[in-house]
Design a protein around this motif. Structure first.
Motif, PDB file in Angstrom:
ATOM      1  N   THR A 257     -27.774   0.731   1.242  1.00  0.00           N
ATOM      2  CA  THR A 257     -26.625   0.302   0.453  1.00  0.00           C
ATOM      3  C   THR A 257     -25.742   1.487   0.123  1.00  0.00           C
ATOM      4  O   THR A 257     -26.200   2.456  -0.497  1.00  0.00           O
ATOM      5  CB  THR A 257     -27.072  -0.380  -0.858  1.00  0.00           C
ATOM      6  N   PHE A 258     -24.495   1.439   0.553  1.00  0.00           N
ATOM      7  CA  PHE A 258     -23.512   2.455   0.188  1.00  0.00           C
ATOM      8  C   PHE A 258     -23.086   2.158  -1.247  1.00  0.00           C
ATOM      9  O   PHE A 258     -22.531   1.091  -1.519  1.00  0.00           O
ATOM     10  CB  PHE A 258     -22.336   2.412   1.159  1.00  0.00           C
ATOM     11  N   ASN A 259     -23.347   3.092  -2.151  1.00  0.00           N
ATOM     12  CA  ASN A 259     -23.354   2.760  -3.570  1.00  0.00           C
ATOM     13  C   ASN A 259     -22.377   3.605  -4.394  1.00  0.00           C
ATOM     14  O   ASN A 259     -22.757   4.272  -5.350  1.00  0.00           O
ATOM     15  CB  ASN A 259     -24.793   2.921  -4.112  1.00  0.00           C
ATOM     16  N   ARG A 260     -21.111   3.546  -4.001  1.00  0.00           N
ATOM     17  CA  ARG A 260     -20.047   4.151  -4.812  1.00  0.00           C
ATOM     18  C   ARG A 260     -18.954   3.103  -5.027  1.00  0.00           C
ATOM     19  O   ARG A 260     -17.807   3.271  -4.570  1.00  0.00           O
ATOM     20  CB  ARG A 260     -19.463   5.385  -4.118  1.00  0.00           C
ATOM     21  N   PRO A 261     -19.264   2.005  -5.688  1.00  0.00           N
ATOM     22  CA  PRO A 261     -18.292   0.910  -5.786  1.00  0.00           C
ATOM     23  C   PRO A 261     -16.982   1.324  -6.437  1.00  0.00           C
ATOM     24  O   PRO A 261     -15.934   0.763  -6.118  1.00  0.00           O
ATOM     25  CB  PRO A 261     -19.035  -0.149  -6.610  1.00  0.00           C
ATOM     26  N   GLY A 262     -17.021   2.291  -7.368  1.00  0.00           N
ATOM     27  CA  GLY A 262     -15.794   2.738  -8.011  1.00  0.00           C
ATOM     28  C   GLY A 262     -14.848   3.435  -7.061  1.00  0.00           C
ATOM     29  O   GLY A 262     -13.635   3.509  -7.315  1.00  0.00           O
ATOM     30  N   GLN A 263     -15.393   3.939  -5.930  1.00  0.00           N
ATOM     31  CA  GLN A 263     -14.581   4.597  -4.893  1.00  0.00           C
ATOM     32  C   GLN A 263     -14.594   3.779  -3.600  1.00  0.00           C
ATOM     33  O   GLN A 263     -14.379   4.312  -2.514  1.00  0.00           O
ATOM     34  CB  GLN A 263     -15.113   6.012  -4.611  1.00  0.00           C
TER      35      GLN A 263
ATOM     36  N   GLY B 101     -22.399  -2.609   1.508  1.00  0.00           N
ATOM     37  CA  GLY B 101     -21.766  -1.866   0.435  1.00  0.00           C
ATOM     38  C   GLY B 101     -22.010  -2.511  -0.913  1.00  0.00           C
ATOM     39  O   GLY B 101     -22.150  -3.732  -1.013  1.00  0.00           O
ATOM     40  N   ALA B 102     -22.053  -1.693  -1.964  1.00  0.00           N
ATOM     41  CA  ALA B 102     -22.252  -2.197  -3.317  1.00  0.00           C
ATOM     42  C   ALA B 102     -20.921  -2.642  -3.926  1.00  0.00           C
ATOM     43  O   ALA B 102     -19.857  -2.148  -3.550  1.00  0.00           O
ATOM     44  CB  ALA B 102     -22.872  -1.104  -4.191  1.00  0.00           C
TER      45      ALA B 102
ATOM     46  N   ALA C  40     -15.952  -3.622  -1.070  1.00  0.00           N
ATOM     47  CA  ALA C  40     -15.851  -2.812   0.137  1.00  0.00           C
ATOM     48  C   ALA C  40     -17.220  -2.629   0.779  1.00  0.00           C
ATOM     49  O   ALA C  40     -18.245  -2.557   0.084  1.00  0.00           O
ATOM     50  CB  ALA C  40     -15.241  -1.451  -0.175  1.00  0.00           C
ATOM     51  N   PHE C  41     -17.215  -2.562   2.085  1.00  0.00           N
ATOM     52  CA  PHE C  41     -18.377  -2.102   2.857  1.00  0.00           C
ATOM     53  C   PHE C  41     -18.376  -0.581   2.754  1.00  0.00           C
ATOM     54  O   PHE C  41     -19.164   0.007   2.033  1.00  0.00           O
ATOM     55  CB  PHE C  41     -18.250  -2.594   4.299  1.00  0.00           C
TER      56      PHE C  41
END
Length: 254
Positions: free
Chosen positions: A17-23, A55-56, A60-61
């Motif tokens: 899981t790509f985990n920078r939802p704020g970015q 993606g988280a 976005a993915f």
């Protein structure tokens, strides 16, 4: 501190899981490195049968590489960056088990490259795909990445996306075959897909992946080792016997 890239194994499924939802899950150098490490885990853990990328946050993915990583870049650093990204994408493409990209929202720039080397892509209906660098960063893609996108999207659509910097909607991605399914029930679709893949013969799926990878690289006839491994496996011998006995085959991956 929350990790920017999470790796979780549930049963036979390894989920990254790509985990920078704020970015919008933009990739840092460390995230690229951890993605490569996850590929090693998928290949060395014999219990893993499927690798999932997602993606988280739901928006976005992966929305490309974090632009802050590019400060004070010069031409030589650009070459090194594209070379390194190419290595990571090649490593992801070579993972032994099926790799599924479950895409929500933006899948652009480096995110499109990551999704492109997955084996199967599914998305929600609001997903958007593209490489809008002609109106954002003014950088370029390596020819290796161009080759992958052209193979999947076709020359005309690839150059259209690059020159116009438009984002391709999910329905177009389905029509052109880049995405195999687009649904608002993405988790349900992902569960059905991974369950199906987990039940299939690991070496047959590996052979299909590896053969396709070599075809793309131009190694059309170099497949004796693939054929030898599959036809000489316990899985193949056992499945033949199971078929003759009208029984269900059991896959052990060797």
């Amino acid at each position: 501190m929350t990790e920017d890239l999470l790796v979780d194994k549930t049963g036979a499924v390894l989920t990254v899981t790509f985990n920078r939802p704020g970015q919008r899950n933009a990739m840092t150098w460390e995230m690229y490195q951890r993605l490569q490490q996850a590929c090693e885990q998928a290949d060395t853990d014999s219990d893993v049968r499927v690798m999932v990328l997602r993606g988280a946050g739901g928006e976005a993915f992966v929305a490309g590489t974090d632009i802050a990583q590019f400060t004070e870049f010069d031409g030589d650093q650009g070459i090194e960056y594209e070379r390194r990204i190419g290595e990571i994408l090649n490593r992801l493409a070579a993972v032994h088990v099926p790799v599924v990209a479950a895409i929500e929202g933006y899948c652009i720039g480096g995110g499109l490259g990551i999704a492109a080397v997955a084996d199967v892509r599914i998305s929600n209906t609001s997903a958007k795909f593209g490489v809008p660098i002609a109106r954002t960063l003014g950088n370029c893609l390596s020819m290796s990445t161009l080759s992958v996108l052209t193979q999947l999207l076709g020359r005309s659509r690839t150059i259209d996306l690059l020159l116009t910097a438009r984002l391709m909607p999910a329905d177009e991605a389905v029509r052109c075959g880049f995405v195999t399914a687009s649904t608002d029930e993405l988790d349900e679709e992902l569960d059905k897909l991974t369950s199906r893949l987990v039940a299939h013969a690991p070496l047959t799926m590996w052979a299909a992946k590896e053969g396709m990878r070599r075809l793309h690289a131009g190694s059309v006839h170099d497949d004796d080792d693939i054929v030898r491994r599959v036809y000489g496996s316990e899985d193949f011998a056992g499945a033949v016997q199971a078929f003759l006995k009208k029984e269900k085959a059991t896959w052990v991956g060797r």
